[in-house]
Design an enzyme around this catalytic site. Structure first.
Site, PDB file in Angstrom:
ATOM      1  CG  HIS A  46      -2.011   1.105   1.259  1.00 35.75           C
ATOM      2  ND1 HIS A  46      -2.894   1.278   0.469  1.00 35.75           N
ATOM      3  CD2 HIS A  46      -2.118   2.244   1.903  1.00 35.75           C
ATOM      4  CE1 HIS A  46      -3.716   2.650   0.918  1.00 35.75           C
ATOM      5  NE2 HIS A  46      -2.878   2.683   1.713  1.00 35.75           N
ATOM      6  CD  GLU A  68      -3.931  -1.433  -1.921  1.00 36.57           C
ATOM      7  OE1 GLU A  68      -2.825  -1.433  -0.071  1.00 36.57           O
ATOM      8  OE2 GLU A  68      -4.124  -1.123  -2.661  1.00 36.57           O
ATOM      9  CG  ASN A 430      28.279 -25.904  -8.131  1.00 33.18           C
ATOM     10  OD1 ASN A 430      28.622 -26.374  -9.052  1.00 33.18           O
ATOM     11  ND2 ASN A 430      29.254 -25.870  -7.111  1.00 33.18           N
TER      12      ASN A 430
END
Length: 695
Positions: A46, A68, A430
């Protein structure tokens, strides 16, 4: 009003909120029932929406608005978080990060996020009960039109609509889009209003009726409407008018109207500052900091209030990095002058001068510690992006992986922090791809199905160690050697004489990979060689410890700082050189009879093994010194990883703290020289790069 002056503040605070969104989403995924985390995510989203709308970045504000909608249903217990919802929200955050990155690079922050928006709207429509489903549909319709999101209801208008519902009337939310090729859009809008007013009453529209009459609107408008007719009937009536492109009409009930009212209030709060064109600069200046303070309080990081109820002032400020660099350069000059004064004081032998210089030395030493600490940054600034990366990577490989981070508050010089991110990404990818086994293999090996990757950071002397350890299958030296022989990197005879540590070092060879299948994660032989090169360039090294069947540990050793270092000063004829203490194993004196020539190379016996002896006077073509004419030669033994080499010098001058200066763009790259420093007597000493002498 020029908003550029607030752009850097917007970028900084947006990055803070995006990082908070990522971290909170990771926490919510681990605890999907914890609504307090949802509240934190909602408030961050918000605040970000309000900041973006204030700065005029509509695409960013619109996407955050769609997020939202989903989060609002979750926090009100009307939607349960599921895997596909997490994935969609993470994609939304990635898109927001791309937009902010574009803004940082001078762009407008625009991006095609239609597919993500469609996914978010589908979540809203498909998961909510019928009561709030209408509200969600209205919100989805509103977000499709930038202006519609601004249809704000005041208290009187809300009460009129609520009372109409109680009296049995239909309350509709109508969104109308006029064709782009329409020549008289105000006339078409008037025809729509005229049609609607024959069957009911328009309570609120956006833009206002006056703006629509003066054509001060795009090709769409939205309104709240009271009638006795059905939504579908109203929709058909409007579509029968010519040059109308699309119509959305949604019937509201008490619950959905309440939600729409809340949404209007929330959006009004976020977007209200945007239309203000002539406000005082101070008012706009306060908009972003207020959002920042609000976010800090929500994340539990704000300072506690004082006893009297007055909040304590902020104890941190943002400082431009360039200012710190200037401060560092100025202090470097001060350090050079301090060393010069100390040398002069020792020559003059004046008691008062010596005492003053010693006091200045102590003060400048304290100042040096403060300046160095200002440049120190917690490794958390690099580590905080890894949990999300590991989560996505594990999901793509169909593995279960827990990332455990310790020592994130360990501090490193900003220069090192800037460079270490990519090598750590390679090592972590990795570890997950090559190290952690598949779920089936782990169960077969009697291990938990969830693998563990530990990322640790800690101080040790003048170095920081970063370790990446996993409980996977480990490295089998025989497999590495077999792969190296197959690729032609070594011969079968060489493989037979190699130790396990030497076999591990083959993993850092360019183009070497043990992956049988090339994927987008690994297998192309690009990664560990880049890691080695980057860390070596930073003055560090990488060591591998592995137990087959149990796991592997990659240990990265890094210097604390690259700006001021402790060094050994040596003399070669009339020239002086500096060798970083972090690379020195020991110093000594050898006789010429101890030097042996093997295959044309000078070698020296050192602690049970033979190491190369390198003549710096010959490498740097020093005319007034030749150690071969001396009966005894001073040597400095330096290390790179597990390999040693002895450097022949004429004299040891002593240890000193030196300021590293770049050689600049005008000088060609000199092998074996990493920079220069200015000594106390004003002479320039070149700084030797020991890594250049060890291959």
């Amino acid at each position: 009003m020029d908003m550029n002056q607030y752009l850097s503040m917007f970028i900084d605070e947006s990055n803070d909120h995006l990082q908070s969104l990522n971290e909170s989403m990771m926490g919510l995924e681990a605890n999907p029932e914890d609504l307090s985390i949802v509240q934190v995510i909602f408030r961050s989203a918000h605040t970000l929406k309000g900041m973006a709308a204030t700065m005029g970045f509509e695409d960013l504000a619109s996407l955050t608005h769609q997020m939202e909608n989903v989060l609002d249903l979750v926090r009100n217990n009307k939607l349960r978080m599921q895997d596909f919802i997490f994935d969609t929200l993470f994609k939304s955050i990635d898109a927001l990060e791309s937009m902010v990155e574009d803004i940082t690079g001078g762009g407008a922050g625009k991006a095609d996020v239609s597919s993500i928006v469609s996914s978010l709207q589908a979540i809203v429509r498909g998961e909510v009960p019928s009561a709030s489903g209408a509200a969600a549909e209205v919100t989805a319709a509103a977000s499709g039109n930038a202006s519609a999101a601004q249809v704000f209801l005041d208290e009187f208008q809300y009460s009129v609509l609520e009372q109409s519902l109680q009296e049995g009337h239909q309350v509709l939310y109508v969104d109308v889009a006029i064709r782009k090729d329409c020549q008289l859009k105000a006339v078409r809008a008037y025809m729509v209003f005229d049609l609607l007013e024959r069957s009911g009453e328009v309570v609120k529209s956006f833009p206002s009726v006056q703006d629509i009459e003066q054509e001060k609107f795009d090709y769409g408008f939205s309104l709240y409407y009271i009638t006795q007719k059905d939504a579908s009937e109203i929709q058909k009536m409007i579509l029968n008018l010519s040059e109308i492109d699309a119509v959305t009409a949604v019937a509201l009930d008490q619950e959905s109207l309440r939600q729409m009212g809340q949404e209007s209030a929330a959006t009004a709060e976020a977007v209200a500052p945007a239309p203000v064109q002539e406000a005082a600069p101070e008012a706009v200046h306060n908009a972003s900091p207020a959002a920042s303070v609000h976010a800090k309080e929500e994340n539990g990081k704000a300072a506690p209030a004082r006893a009297g109820g007055t909040p304590s002032p902020s104890r941190t400020i943002r400082v431009d990095i360039e200012r710190l660099d200037v401060l560092m350069n100025l202090f470097s000059e001060l350090l050079i002058d301090r060393v010069r004064l100390e040398q002069l004081a020792s020559e003059v032998q004046n008691g008062d001068l010596t005492e003053t210089v010693e006091h200045m030395g102590r003060v400048s030493g304290d100042l040096q510690n403060i300046v160095m600490k200002l440049r120190m940054v917690p490794v958390d600034t690099v580590f905080n992006r890894f949990p999300r990366m590991i989560r996505d990577l594990a999901k793509s490989l169909d593995k279960k992986v827990d990332l455990i981070i310790t020592g994130a508050d360990t501090e490193l010089d900003r220069t090192v922090i800037d460079e270490i991110g990519d090598p750590l990404v390679h090592l972590l990818r990795n570890a997950v791809d090559h190290g952690i086994e598949s779920i089936a293999d782990r169960i077969a090996a009697g291990k938990p199905e969830t693998g563990t990757v530990q990322l640790r950071a800690f101080h040790s002397g003048n170095h920081v160690f970063i370790e990446i350890e996993e409980d996977g299958k480990g490295i089998y030296p025989k497999n590495v050697l077999a792969s190296a022989v197959k690729k032609g990197a070594i011969t079968q005879e060489q493989a037979g004489t190699m130790s396990d540590d030497e076999a591990y070092q083959l993993l850092f060879a360019p183009g070497f990979s043990t992956a049988e299948v090339i994927s987008d994660v690994s297998g192309r032989g690009v990664g560990l060689d880049v890691v080695k090169a980057k860390i070596t360039a930073l003055g560090g090294n990488v060591t591998i410890y592995s137990t087959p069947g149990k796991g592997t540990n990659f240990s990265v050793q890094l210097p604390l700082t690259l700006s001021i270092i402790a060094a050994m000063l040596v003399r070669l004829g009339s020239e002086k050189y500096a060798i970083p203490l972090s690379s020195i194993v020991e110093t000594g004196i050898v006789k010429q009879s101890q030097v042996r020539t093997i295959h044309g190379n000078k070698m020296l016996e050192f602690r049970g093994s033979h190491i190369p002896l390198v003549s710096l006077s010959k490498i740097f073509s020093i005319p007034d010194y030749d150690e071969s004419a001396e009966e005894e030669t001073e040597i400095v033994v330096v290390r790179k990883g597990e390999r040693l080499v002895a450097l022949a010098v004429q004299d040891f001058i002593g240890q000193n703290e030196i300021v590293i200066k770049n050689l600049g763009k005008y000088l060609p790259e000199v092998q074996g020289i990493s920079g220069a420093t200015i000594l106390g007597d004003g002479q320039v000493a070149l700084i030797i790069d020991p890594n250049a002498f060890i291959k």
